[in-house]
Motif scaffolding. Structure first.
Motif, mmCIF file in Angstrom:
data_model
loop_
_atom_site.group_PDB
_atom_site.id
_atom_site.type_symbol
_atom_site.label_atom_id
_atom_site.label_comp_id
_atom_site.label_asym_id
_atom_site.label_seq_id
_atom_site.Cartn_x
_atom_site.Cartn_y
_atom_site.Cartn_z
ATOM 1 N N PRO A 176 48.833 43.877 38.283
ATOM 2 C CA PRO A 176 49.267 42.481 37.852
ATOM 3 C C PRO A 176 48.170 41.613 36.953
ATOM 4 O O PRO A 176 48.522 40.967 36.193
ATOM 5 N N SER A 177 47.180 42.046 37.107
ATOM 6 C CA SER A 177 46.133 41.311 36.158
ATOM 7 C C SER A 177 46.145 41.582 34.840
ATOM 8 O O SER A 177 45.727 40.938 34.016
ATOM 9 N N GLN A 178 46.977 42.727 34.556
ATOM 10 C CA GLN A 178 47.022 43.049 32.928
ATOM 11 C C GLN A 178 48.416 42.884 32.561
ATOM 12 O O GLN A 178 48.668 43.423 31.354
ATOM 13 N N VAL A 179 49.390 42.291 33.181
ATOM 14 C CA VAL A 179 50.757 42.225 32.643
ATOM 15 C C VAL A 179 51.298 40.995 32.895
ATOM 16 O O VAL A 179 50.717 40.039 33.839
ATOM 17 N N PRO A 180 52.273 40.298 31.838
ATOM 18 C CA PRO A 180 52.710 38.933 32.034
ATOM 19 C C PRO A 180 53.231 38.297 33.355
ATOM 20 O O PRO A 180 52.683 37.209 33.676
ATOM 21 N N TRP A 181 54.005 39.288 34.164
ATOM 22 C CA TRP A 181 54.369 38.633 35.380
ATOM 23 C C TRP A 181 53.278 38.249 36.209
ATOM 24 O O TRP A 181 53.026 37.165 36.857
ATOM 25 N N GLY A 182 52.210 39.191 36.173
ATOM 26 C CA GLY A 182 50.999 39.064 37.133
ATOM 27 C C GLY A 182 50.231 37.931 36.799
ATOM 28 O O GLY A 182 49.609 37.145 37.575
ATOM 29 N N THR A 183 49.916 38.154 35.563
ATOM 30 C CA THR A 183 48.549 36.989 35.029
ATOM 31 C C THR A 183 49.379 35.563 35.180
ATOM 32 O O THR A 183 48.550 34.770 35.506
ATOM 33 N N LYS A 184 50.647 35.490 35.061
ATOM 34 C CA LYS A 184 51.237 34.028 35.245
ATOM 35 C C LYS A 184 51.149 33.702 36.671
ATOM 36 O O LYS A 184 50.731 32.584 37.040
ATOM 37 N N ALA A 185 51.647 34.669 37.557
ATOM 38 C CA ALA A 185 51.476 34.183 38.957
ATOM 39 C C ALA A 185 50.302 34.252 39.585
ATOM 40 O O ALA A 185 50.030 33.266 40.238
ATOM 41 N N LEU A 186 49.341 35.259 39.279
ATOM 42 C CA LEU A 186 48.032 35.193 39.961
ATOM 43 C C LEU A 186 46.952 33.808 39.297
ATOM 44 O O LEU A 186 46.413 33.423 40.239
ATOM 45 N N GLY A 187 47.301 33.523 37.871
ATOM 46 C CA GLY A 187 46.605 32.363 37.588
ATOM 47 C C GLY A 187 47.097 31.374 38.194
ATOM 48 O O GLY A 187 46.238 30.337 38.599
ATOM 49 N N ARG A 188 48.364 30.917 38.583
ATOM 50 C CA ARG A 188 48.821 29.805 39.156
ATOM 51 C C ARG A 188 48.739 29.583 40.485
ATOM 52 O O ARG A 188 48.431 28.397 40.992
ATOM 53 N N TYR A 189 48.896 30.578 41.193
ATOM 54 C CA TYR A 189 48.731 30.600 42.759
ATOM 55 C C TYR A 189 47.223 30.602 42.877
ATOM 56 O O TYR A 189 46.794 30.084 43.954
ATOM 57 N N LEU A 190 46.276 31.511 42.252
ATOM 58 C CA LEU A 190 44.794 31.964 42.515
ATOM 59 C C LEU A 190 43.847 31.149 41.754
ATOM 60 O O LEU A 190 42.794 30.916 42.377
ATOM 61 N N GLY A 191 44.403 30.578 40.700
ATOM 62 C CA GLY A 191 43.299 29.969 39.899
ATOM 63 C C GLY A 191 42.763 30.606 38.666
ATOM 64 O O GLY A 191 43.122 31.870 38.730
ATOM 65 N N PRO A 192 42.021 30.316 37.793
ATOM 66 C CA PRO A 192 41.577 30.799 36.658
ATOM 67 C C PRO A 192 40.465 31.931 37.031
ATOM 68 O O PRO A 192 40.246 32.732 36.100
ATOM 69 N N ASP A 193 39.798 31.931 38.020
ATOM 70 C CA ASP A 193 39.003 32.956 38.290
ATOM 71 C C ASP A 193 39.615 34.243 38.473
ATOM 72 O O ASP A 193 39.772 34.760 39.791
ATOM 73 N N ARG A 194 39.260 35.134 37.524
ATOM 74 C CA ARG A 194 39.886 36.476 37.624
ATOM 75 C C ARG A 194 39.394 37.258 38.707
ATOM 76 O O ARG A 194 40.008 38.439 39.061
ATOM 77 N N ALA A 195 38.052 37.191 39.236
ATOM 78 C CA ALA A 195 37.505 37.915 40.063
ATOM 79 C C ALA A 195 38.324 37.752 41.374
ATOM 80 O O ALA A 195 38.547 38.904 42.074
ATOM 81 N N ALA A 196 39.144 36.817 41.794
ATOM 82 C CA ALA A 196 39.871 36.570 42.976
ATOM 83 C C ALA A 196 41.191 37.194 42.828
ATOM 84 O O ALA A 196 41.629 37.612 43.888
ATOM 85 N N TRP A 197 41.638 37.466 41.421
ATOM 86 C CA TRP A 197 42.682 38.271 41.298
ATOM 87 C C TRP A 197 42.520 39.895 41.807
ATOM 88 O O TRP A 197 43.668 40.255 42.212
ATOM 89 N N ARG A 198 41.319 40.299 41.630
ATOM 90 C CA ARG A 198 41.114 41.867 41.944
ATOM 91 C C ARG A 198 41.626 42.081 43.400
ATOM 92 O O ARG A 198 42.094 43.179 43.613
ATOM 93 N N ARG A 199 41.566 41.293 44.149
ATOM 94 C CA ARG A 199 42.021 41.776 45.653
ATOM 95 C C ARG A 199 43.383 41.607 45.873
ATOM 96 O O ARG A 199 44.043 41.873 46.900
ATOM 97 N N HIS A 200 44.181 41.252 44.564
ATOM 98 C CA HIS A 200 45.652 41.207 44.847
ATOM 99 C C HIS A 200 46.251 41.976 43.684
ATOM 100 O O HIS A 200 47.178 41.652 42.872
ATOM 101 N N ASP A 201 45.400 43.065 43.258
ATOM 102 C CA ASP A 201 46.060 43.819 42.160
ATOM 103 C C ASP A 201 45.471 45.475 42.591
ATOM 104 O O ASP A 201 44.355 45.650 42.824
ATOM 105 N N ALA A 202 46.528 46.138 42.749
ATOM 106 C CA ALA A 202 46.485 47.514 43.309
ATOM 107 C C ALA A 202 45.631 48.280 42.476
ATOM 108 O O ALA A 202 44.487 49.085 43.041
ATOM 109 N N VAL A 203 45.492 48.358 41.194
ATOM 110 C CA VAL A 203 44.658 49.123 40.391
ATOM 111 C C VAL A 203 43.155 48.647 40.493
ATOM 112 O O VAL A 203 42.089 49.420 40.613
#
Lengths: 278, 278
Positions: A176-203
């Motif tokens: 999700p960190s690398q695709v439009p659906w995911g960057t939109k959702a993770l950005g708005r739910y989790l905030g701009p720090d992409r380090a936090a996204w990695r725990r919600h991205d299978a790859v």
């Protein structure tokens, strides 16, 4: 906990239940299918099925064609909703954010953080609720999902080693960190720090060392979202690098719909049963 | 004829088609599932599935769980709508009359006679339309249905001997002249002369000499409509008197829903296949 309906089907019983959720602060509705093997309260393995964008519990319940196989195999099948809902829950006009699009994370950003706690809901609260009323064997849990729900199944399994003894997905959002659906959702739910996204991205989880014993994924080759949103190629590469045995079946002619899901549902349930009854 | 959607499913393809109907004077929509045995245009037996009150083609298409069995057996499955529809078509606020409730008759009363011609539509027009685009074998046709559609399947088969080589029903309205749903609909579509109703009532047709080689009916014992609207007891008596071999299976715990239909769908399709491939 309110029982909204009970229907006999394929020798078992389908229950639709509503309960007040501690995590989301809303009422949540889910369905549970009990196979005939659970008659009299005998414990059976449980499959958690996480649905995709726009879905409620009802879509897979009506269109997933899972009951015949669950009744044959002796599996309890639970289908939760995909987000909190209601007039007081922050929403968005888009189909891919807000209600119907919880992405199985605990939101950290206002105004979403209060209600959008689907990670904790699926992982912690729902199993307790279901176990209080239905004979699930918590030592034998499998998890699967479709699209956003495939993402949910993979990330919950990767982030909670040992919790789920079998994992599979239909057309998951693998990175999700690398695709439009995911960057939109993770950005708005989790905030701009992409380090936090990695725990919600299978790859990313796999790259960061998380492991699964093995994984089954079916992906339609005629799926309109394949290249832009789903990226099974990235999942294949990550699993190969990590030594995770991935069975990735590219299915010619199949799209992203329930006509695809229902076709391979029984295969997936047999995969889970072989591991849960092992 | 407009193709609204094509989806691969269970190895075959599901088509949803809209066409301008000569009989109803409206656009009509139906679904057709082609099993893999029809690839390349090879003719296959066809099952006409008639749905119940309030349904469109979509209900059984999404919830009927018929595609796996049709793909295995080599059956084409056609699901039409249950009435003409549209702003210019006479309707009624009730769920059991007007749009969604055509009762598979040709109406004789104003204002319904112009559009409500579902008898001729299913019997004559639809087979030509379907055959023009899909490889149905018109020498091997079966018919089945649920509730109002079970009534439709039984009465069309009884009134057109030799047309359908296999007939079955889920919870059919077996004697519409004797129950509230039927007396309301037949009275308003056909008029007060009850003699005209008998050609659209399975029990009356059998009493008047119509015959079927054999018949399979499943009926849920927990069906809320069993005693007031469906009356399988009258069908059983009429078949016994007439020497029609009826397999009437009373199913404990099952209701009137698609959870019931989908449970026994594969059984019915195997029944039909055994006769159509004979």
């Amino acid at each position: 906990m309110d029982t909204l309906s009970v229907n006999k089907s394929h020798g078992g019983t389908l229950h639709v239940v509503r309960h007040a959720s501690r995590e989301t602060g809303t009422d949540m509705t889910f369905s549970v299918f009990l196979p005939p093997q659970a008659d009299g309260g005998a414990k059976c393995p449980v499959i958690w099925y996480l649905s995709g964008l726009t879905c409620t519990h009802a879509n897979v319940t009506e269109k997933g064609e899972y009951r015949a196989a669950c009744a044959e195999l002796g599996l309890i099948f639970v289908a939760p909703d995909t987000s909190p809902r209601g007039p007081d829950v922050p929403d968005d006009d888009a189909y891919d954010f807000g209600q119907g699009a919880g992405f199985y994370v605990d939101a950290m950003q206002a105004p979403y953080a209060a209600n959008y706690r689907m990670g904790s809901y699926i992982r912690d609260e729902l199993p307790d609720i279901v176990a209080s009323a239905f004979p699930i064997d918590r030592e034998r849990q499998g998890i699967m999902g479709h699209s956003m729900g495939g993402h949910g199944a993979l990330t919950l399994a990767l982030a909670n080693p040992g919790r789920y003894r079998s994992v599979s997905a239909f057309a998951p959002i693998a990175a999700p960190s690398q695709v439009p659906w995911g960057t939109k959702a993770l950005g708005r739910y989790l905030g701009p720090d992409r380090a936090a996204w990695r725990r919600h991205d299978a790859v990313a989880l796999i790259e960061d060392g998380a492991r699964l014993p093995e994984l089954l994924v079916d992906q339609g080759e005629a799926d309109a979202f394949l290249e832009e949103q789903l990226r099974p190629d990235l999942l294949r590469a990550a699993c190969a690098d990590a030594g995770i045995p991935l069975t990735l079946r590219m299915q010619p002619g199949y799209d992203h719909s329930y006509y695809f899901i229902s076709t391979f549902m029984a295969d997936h349930l047999r995969w889970h049963a072989a591991r849960l009854f092992n």
